[in-house]
Design a protein around this motif. Structure first.
Motif, mmCIF file in Angstrom:
data_model
loop_
_atom_site.group_PDB
_atom_site.id
_atom_site.type_symbol
_atom_site.label_atom_id
_atom_site.label_comp_id
_atom_site.label_asym_id
_atom_site.label_seq_id
_atom_site.Cartn_x
_atom_site.Cartn_y
_atom_site.Cartn_z
ATOM 1 N N LEU A 104 0.821 -1.212 0.000
ATOM 2 C CA LEU A 104 0.000 0.000 0.000
ATOM 3 C C LEU A 104 0.859 1.268 0.000
ATOM 4 O O LEU A 104 0.651 2.182 -0.796
ATOM 5 C CB LEU A 104 -0.900 0.027 1.243
ATOM 6 N N VAL A 105 1.824 1.301 0.923
ATOM 7 C CA VAL A 105 2.542 2.544 1.208
ATOM 8 C C VAL A 105 3.563 2.896 0.129
ATOM 9 O O VAL A 105 3.592 4.030 -0.358
ATOM 10 C CB VAL A 105 3.220 2.466 2.592
ATOM 11 N N HIS A 106 4.410 1.949 -0.257
ATOM 12 C CA HIS A 106 5.506 2.278 -1.171
ATOM 13 C C HIS A 106 5.030 2.841 -2.514
ATOM 14 O O HIS A 106 5.541 3.875 -2.969
ATOM 15 C CB HIS A 106 6.413 1.061 -1.385
ATOM 16 N N PRO A 107 4.054 2.232 -3.182
ATOM 17 C CA PRO A 107 3.593 2.823 -4.454
ATOM 18 C C PRO A 107 2.986 4.213 -4.276
ATOM 19 O O PRO A 107 3.192 5.093 -5.123
ATOM 20 C CB PRO A 107 2.545 1.820 -4.947
ATOM 21 N N ALA A 108 2.243 4.416 -3.177
ATOM 22 C CA ALA A 108 1.621 5.720 -2.945
ATOM 23 C C ALA A 108 2.670 6.801 -2.709
ATOM 24 O O ALA A 108 2.564 7.921 -3.236
ATOM 25 C CB ALA A 108 0.660 5.645 -1.760
ATOM 26 N N VAL A 109 3.684 6.479 -1.919
ATOM 27 C CA VAL A 109 4.757 7.442 -1.645
ATOM 28 C C VAL A 109 5.544 7.729 -2.916
ATOM 29 O O VAL A 109 5.871 8.888 -3.212
ATOM 30 C CB VAL A 109 5.680 6.935 -0.525
ATOM 31 N N ASN A 110 5.841 6.688 -3.679
ATOM 32 C CA ASN A 110 6.585 6.881 -4.924
ATOM 33 C C ASN A 110 5.828 7.779 -5.890
ATOM 34 O O ASN A 110 6.417 8.664 -6.528
ATOM 35 C CB ASN A 110 6.872 5.530 -5.583
ATOM 36 N N GLN A 111 4.522 7.577 -6.001
ATOM 37 C CA GLN A 111 3.727 8.405 -6.905
ATOM 38 C C GLN A 111 3.678 9.849 -6.415
ATOM 39 O O GLN A 111 3.754 10.797 -7.213
ATOM 40 C CB GLN A 111 2.304 7.851 -7.027
ATOM 41 N N TYR A 112 3.555 10.026 -5.104
ATOM 42 C CA TYR A 112 3.549 11.377 -4.529
ATOM 43 C C TYR A 112 4.857 12.099 -4.848
ATOM 44 O O TYR A 112 4.855 13.276 -5.233
ATOM 45 C CB TYR A 112 3.350 11.285 -3.019
ATOM 46 N N ILE A 113 5.970 11.400 -4.711
ATOM 47 C CA ILE A 113 7.282 11.995 -4.997
ATOM 48 C C ILE A 113 7.369 12.406 -6.461
ATOM 49 O O ILE A 113 7.801 13.521 -6.788
ATOM 50 C CB ILE A 113 8.403 11.015 -4.629
ATOM 51 N N LEU A 114 6.965 11.520 -7.359
ATOM 52 C CA LEU A 114 7.002 11.830 -8.798
ATOM 53 C C LEU A 114 6.111 13.028 -9.115
ATOM 54 O O LEU A 114 6.490 13.893 -9.918
ATOM 55 C CB LEU A 114 6.562 10.613 -9.606
ATOM 56 N N ASP A 115 4.947 13.088 -8.484
ATOM 57 C CA ASP A 115 4.030 14.214 -8.704
ATOM 58 C C ASP A 115 4.639 15.526 -8.219
ATOM 59 O O ASP A 115 4.495 16.574 -8.869
ATOM 60 C CB ASP A 115 2.693 13.970 -8.000
ATOM 61 N N GLU A 116 5.321 15.471 -7.075
ATOM 62 C CA GLU A 116 5.933 16.677 -6.522
ATOM 63 C C GLU A 116 7.101 17.161 -7.388
ATOM 64 O O GLU A 116 7.284 18.367 -7.577
ATOM 65 C CB GLU A 116 6.406 16.430 -5.087
ATOM 66 N N ILE A 117 7.882 16.239 -7.913
ATOM 67 C CA ILE A 117 8.964 16.622 -8.825
ATOM 68 C C ILE A 117 8.400 17.308 -10.051
ATOM 69 O O ILE A 117 8.882 18.362 -10.483
ATOM 70 C CB ILE A 117 9.797 15.381 -9.231
ATOM 71 N N GLU A 118 7.342 16.730 -10.607
ATOM 72 C CA GLU A 118 6.732 17.305 -11.807
ATOM 73 C C GLU A 118 6.116 18.672 -11.513
ATOM 74 O O GLU A 118 6.231 19.603 -12.310
ATOM 75 C CB GLU A 118 5.666 16.346 -12.348
ATOM 76 N N ARG A 119 5.487 18.810 -10.353
ATOM 77 C CA ARG A 119 4.874 20.092 -9.988
ATOM 78 C C ARG A 119 5.934 21.180 -9.839
ATOM 79 O O ARG A 119 5.772 22.298 -10.344
ATOM 80 C CB ARG A 119 4.092 19.937 -8.677
ATOM 81 N N GLU A 120 7.018 20.849 -9.141
ATOM 82 C CA GLU A 120 8.093 21.836 -8.956
ATOM 83 C C GLU A 120 8.745 22.174 -10.291
ATOM 84 O O GLU A 120 9.116 23.328 -10.544
ATOM 85 C CB GLU A 120 9.152 21.289 -7.988
#
Length: 225
Positions: A104-120
Motif C-alpha cells: 500500500l505505502v511504497h507505491p503511494a509514496v513513490n507516486q507522490y514523490i514523482l508528482d511533486e517533482i513534476e509540480r516543482e
C-alpha cells in the motif's frame, strides 16, 4: 542571469546509512541553495493522516481480523490520527500484514514523490529538488534522478551518534545497520560521495564537499543544455 521561469531544475537523491548525518546536509542545501527538500518518511506520514489517500486503506487493513493480531491499544487516537506505536505493533506481529502495508505505502509514496517533482518542475522556481530516502536504491530512483548522493560515515562514528542522540543500545544499532544497504552498493550507484565522518565545517568538512559537488553538478548540466 536566468529568470525564475528559465531555471532547469536538477534532481538530487540523498541517501546513506542510519546515523550518517543526512539531516545536516539537507539543512545546508535548504539554507544555502534554491532547493525543495522532500524526505520520503515525511511524505508517508502526510499520506497517512486523516483525509490522506493512505488513511482509510491502512485503517481498514489494521482493523481487520488479521491486522488486530498484534493489538494492544486502540489504533486511532482521539483526534482520529493513527497511533504510530500501535500501528507498528500490529504490522510487526504478522509478516503478511507487513507485506500488505508495504504494498500500500511504497507505491503511494513513490507516486507522490514523482508528482511533486513534476509540480516543482512546472513551476520553474527551484534550482534543485532534493529527495532524501533510505530506500532510493531499492526503489530505483537512480534511474530518474539527475544525481545520486551517498552520505558516508564511518560505522564507529555512526554508532556513537546514535547512542548519543537516540539512546540506542549497541545491539539495536548493529541490528539496524545489518539490515541496510552495504557501503559497496551505495558507492556503486551514487555519483557523489560526501564523507561526513569528521567535522561539518572547514575546508575539508562535509559542507565544503557539498558546495563543491553542487558546483560540479551546475557545470555538468550547464554544459549539457
Amino acid at each position: 542571469m536566468m529568470s525564475e521561469k528559465e531555471i532547469n531544475m536538477i534532481t538530487i537523491g540523498v541517501t546513506g546509512g542510519v546515523g550518517a548525518g543526512k539531516s545536516e546536509i539537507l539543512r545546508h542545501l535548504k539554507e544555502h541553495y534554491n532547493s525543495r527538500i522532500l524526505m520520503s518518511d515525511n511524505a508517508a506520514k502526510d499520506l497517512e493522516r486523516p483525509g490522506g489517500p493512505l488513511y482509510e486503506p491502512l485503517v481498514a487493513l489494521l482493523e481487520s481480523e488479521e491486522g488486530r493480531k498484534g493489538m494492544a491499544e486502540p489504533l486511532l487516537l482521539p483526534d482520529k490520527e493513527i497511533n504510530k506505536a500501535e500501528m507498528a505493533r500490529r504490522i510487526f506481529a504478522d509478516a503478511a500484514i507487513l507485506s500488505k502495508i508495504n504494498q500500500l505505502v511504497h507505491p503511494a509514496v513513490n507516486q507522490y514523490i514523482l508528482d511533486e517533482i513534476e509540480r516543482e518542475r512546472k513551476e520553474g522556481k527551484r534550482e534543485f529538488f532534493v529527495l532524501e530516502s533510505a530506500l532510493l536504491l531499492e526503489n530505483g530512483y537512480d534511474k530518474i534522478l539527475d544525481s545520486m548522493w551517498y552520505i558516508y560515515c564511518d560505522e564507529r562514528v555512526r554508532a556513537q551518534r546514535l547512542q548519543a542522540s537516540r539512546g540506542y543500545s549497541e545491539e539495536k544499532i548493529r541490528s539496524i545497520m545489518n539490515k541496510q544497504v552495504s557501503e559497496a552498493q551505495f558507492r556503486e550507484v551514487c555519483d557523489v560521495v560526501i564523507d561526513n565522518s569528521g567535522e561539518l565545517g572547514g575546508p575539508d568538512g562535509a559542507l565544503a564537499q557539498v558546495d563543491a559537488a553542487i558546483e560540479r553538478i551546475r557545470r555538468q548540466f550547464s554544459c549539457a543544455q
